[in-house]
Write an enzyme that holds these catalytic residues in place. Structure first.
Site, mmCIF file in Angstrom:
data_model
loop_
_atom_site.group_PDB
_atom_site.id
_atom_site.type_symbol
_atom_site.label_atom_id
_atom_site.label_comp_id
_atom_site.label_asym_id
_atom_site.label_seq_id
_atom_site.Cartn_x
_atom_site.Cartn_y
_atom_site.Cartn_z
ATOM 1 N N SER A 1 -28.928 -22.899 -49.611
ATOM 2 C CA SER A 1 -28.779 -21.851 -50.593
ATOM 3 C C SER A 1 -27.803 -22.391 -51.630
ATOM 4 O O SER A 1 -26.669 -22.700 -51.310
ATOM 5 C CB SER A 1 -28.225 -20.595 -49.937
ATOM 6 N N ARG A 2 -28.306 -22.588 -52.867
ATOM 7 C CA ARG A 2 -27.486 -23.312 -53.836
ATOM 8 C C ARG A 2 -26.397 -22.459 -54.452
ATOM 9 O O ARG A 2 -25.406 -22.962 -54.913
ATOM 10 C CB ARG A 2 -28.373 -23.889 -54.945
ATOM 11 N N VAL A 3 -26.587 -21.149 -54.496
ATOM 12 C CA VAL A 3 -25.556 -20.327 -55.137
ATOM 13 C C VAL A 3 -24.985 -19.260 -54.225
ATOM 14 O O VAL A 3 -23.915 -18.724 -54.480
ATOM 15 C CB VAL A 3 -26.090 -19.639 -56.424
#
Lengths: 501, 95
Positions: free
Chosen positions: A363-365
């Site tokens: 999950s990048r953010v």
């Protein structure tokens, strides 16, 4: 008689509201009819995306304009059309009626109720295709979407305004994750839209059933374009679901949209493109298949305060074949989204459900949006799992292991077990925190693997007692685990693990 | 029989030209035969058809009123279309 009177009154009102004006419309003649697509001669001054109306009332919309013909995709049953029919332009761009009343309803992509008994009060017209909000209107993701699934909330957290792909083979629990997330949003100020694209009608029915049984329809809208609906409807379904989402976002509300699934959407678009004779590229998908999904998912965002502060969170679902995430559509969507949840068939079959492959999921953010309480406990969880995976691969070859290694392996097994969760049973924040805390602190190390489930149930029971309720309340309101609560929790967990031995 | 591509192209051009010619003239379809005074009055209301060649047609299905066609543009002022509209409204309210 009263019913008839009302009926007549309403017709009178409807007719009275329409002004009698002389209007000039574009017209044309239906030339060719292909699967779901009509080629119309005429309509010289029609514009791209205009809704047209056939003589017998069926509507369509212009998707292709050439020098002297227009390609129209047909909403509704194209079998009723004949070549030579008159086609009229309506001068309207493709848009749907939206309103607060849609919540709890099951609708088709043109926002008409699929359940004829339900009368929907509409408030506004929203265009189905809209340019995504620009960079100045956005702000970083900062509020979590609490999915109620331990593995996701702890390891691949999702924030409001994020786009998180759910990817995996068939029957690995992709939809279940999305449905569980919707179920967990009760009273959490998040409007959910479930958009079924090209799904079996029986499956959509069971989804609706699950949502109803779990009291989730009160905050959910179901947009359905089933496998038997025209491809044109399947093609516009995700866009119209997003248009409904935008209506709520513009009112400053948070929205979650599940697109189930975008593989079938790409298929529908491929069919339309091939029938329209557009040049085919890889796997016969047209050249703009990337833009097809990027313009859709770009519309998910978190607006800043000046623009109302609403958000759209997108959970697209993509199906892979034999776990191959390097396929054309999966890679496209992986690169568009802010992370993915990869579901593994082997994990699923070995009973680890949700079968989230922690190594391939990111999950990048979402990390910025995690609540403090979860952050406090998940740091050690990630570390423990990473070490476990590394060692587990090695330990298969070695018969004699060091004491330290054995300990880490044992811890890893327990943590994996703790992340197993039954479907349709979302956990509250406090419950998640307490259980993960117990596992990472090593209170489960002495408990046999098959008894872990039992321990978890006992702990949950304990949390409903007077002492436990205090902890739950504290964590759920302050959203952090302060030393005082931690020591209280420690007492409960220690007493539980002592009984076991 | 094989048709030569050139011939096909010529035919396409011819048909397209014919279509363009069509768009230069206007057609007036009415429910009954119009007198020249009536046509003149319609021309007054629709200045765009003044210079165009006007073709008159009669279609009794319209019941009353007229339809004016200019190229692909269509202005429908017939009772038939009003009735269809009415039917649609009733159906919509009933839903």
């Amino acid at each position: 008689m009263k019913l008839l009177d009302n009926y007549i009154k309403e017709i009178e009102k409807e007719i009275g509201s329409k002004k009698d004006i002389v209007e000039t419309r574009e017209s044309g003649t239906l030339l060719e009819l292909k699967d779901g697509v009509a080629i119309v001669e005429g309509l010289y001054n029609a514009f791209f995306g205009e809704i047209v109306e056939f003589e017998n009332g069926i509507e369509g919309f212009i998707i292709d304009l050439s020098e002297d013909t227009a390609g129209v995709i047909i909403f509704g049953n194209y079998l009723h059309l004949k070549s030579g029919l008159q086609v009229k332009g309506t001068g309207k761009i493709l848009s749907i009626e939206v309103g607060n009343d849609l919540i709890g309803k099951i609708i088709d992509p043109l926002s008409k109720s699929l359940d004829r008994r339900q009368n929907i009060k509409y408030e506004k017209l929203y265009p189905i295709e809209r340019i995504a909000p620009g960079v100045v209107k956005r702000q970083p993701v900062n509020t979590p979407v609490q999915t109620g699934i331990k593995a996701i909330d702890a390891l691949v957290p999702i924030g409001r305004g994020q786009r998180e792909l759910i990817i995996g083979d068939r029957i690995t629990g992709k939809s279940t994750i999305a449905i569980d997330t919707i179920i967990n949003q009760k009273d959490k100020n998040l409007i959910c839209i479930y958009c079924a694209i090209g799904q079996k009608n029986s499956k959509v029915a069971s989804v609706i059933e699950t949502l109803t049984v779990n009291n989730a329809m009160g905050h959910t809208i179901v947009v359905s374009a089933g496998a038997s609906d025209p491809v044109s409807l399947q093609y516009i379904a995700p866009y119209s679901a997003t248009a409904i989402g935008e209506y709520f976002m513009d009112k400053g509300k948070d929205v979650l949209i599940v697109y189930d699934d975008l593989t079938k959407h790409a298929w529908a678009y491929r069919q339309l493109s091939l029938v329209l004779r557009r040049p085919a590229g890889r796997e016969a998908y047209p050249g703009d298949v990337f833009y097809l999904h990027s313009r859709l998912l770009e519309r998910a965002c978190r607006l800043n305060k000046e623009n109302g502060g609403g958000s759209i969170t997108a959970l697209p679902i993509v199906e892979t074949l034999e776990g191959d995430i390097s396929g054309y559509i999966p890679t496209n969507i992986i690169s568009i989204t802010d992370g993915q949840l990869f579901l593994d068939k082997d994990l699923f079959n070995s009973g680890i459900r949700p079968a989230v492959d922690v190594g391939l999921s990111v999950s990048r953010v979402g990390g910025n949006a995690q609540t403090k309480a979860i952050k406090q406990v998940s740091g050690r969880l990630k570390l423990g799992l990473a070490q476990y995976r590394e060692l587990a691969a090695f330990s298969q070859f070695e018969s004699e292991l060091e004491e330290e290694t054995k300990k880490q392996l044992n811890r890893g097994t327990k943590i994996t077990q703790i992340l197993v969760q039954n479907k349709n049973k979302p956990f509250s924040l406090a419950e998640e925190v307490c259980i993960i805390w117990a596992a990472t602190q090593g209170y489960l190390d002495e408990i046999p693997t098959e008894k872990v489930k039992e321990f978890e149930e006992k702990l949950l029971d304990e949390l409903t007692t007077l002492k436990g309720k205090d902890i739950v309340k504290k964590i759920n309101t302050s959203k952090e685990l302060d030393p005082d609560t931690e020591s209280k929790l420690k007492k409960i967990v220690t007493s539980l693990s002592l009984i076991k031995i | 029989m094989k048709i030569k591509p050139r011939l096909k192209e010529e035919l396409r051009k011819y048909l397209l030209n014919k279509l363009r010619e069509e768009s230069k003239k206007a057609t007036l379809i009415s429910s009954h035969k119009l007198t020249s005074e009536q046509v003149d009055e319609i021309k007054l209301k629709f200045p765009s058809i003044k210079e165009k060649k006007l073709e008159l047609k009669v279609d009794e299905d319209l019941l009353a009123g007229f339809i004016l066609k200019e190229g692909s543009k269509i202005t429908d002022l017939s009772i038939k279309s009003k009735l269809i509209q009415f039917k649609k409204t009733i159906n919509e309210v009933a839903r």
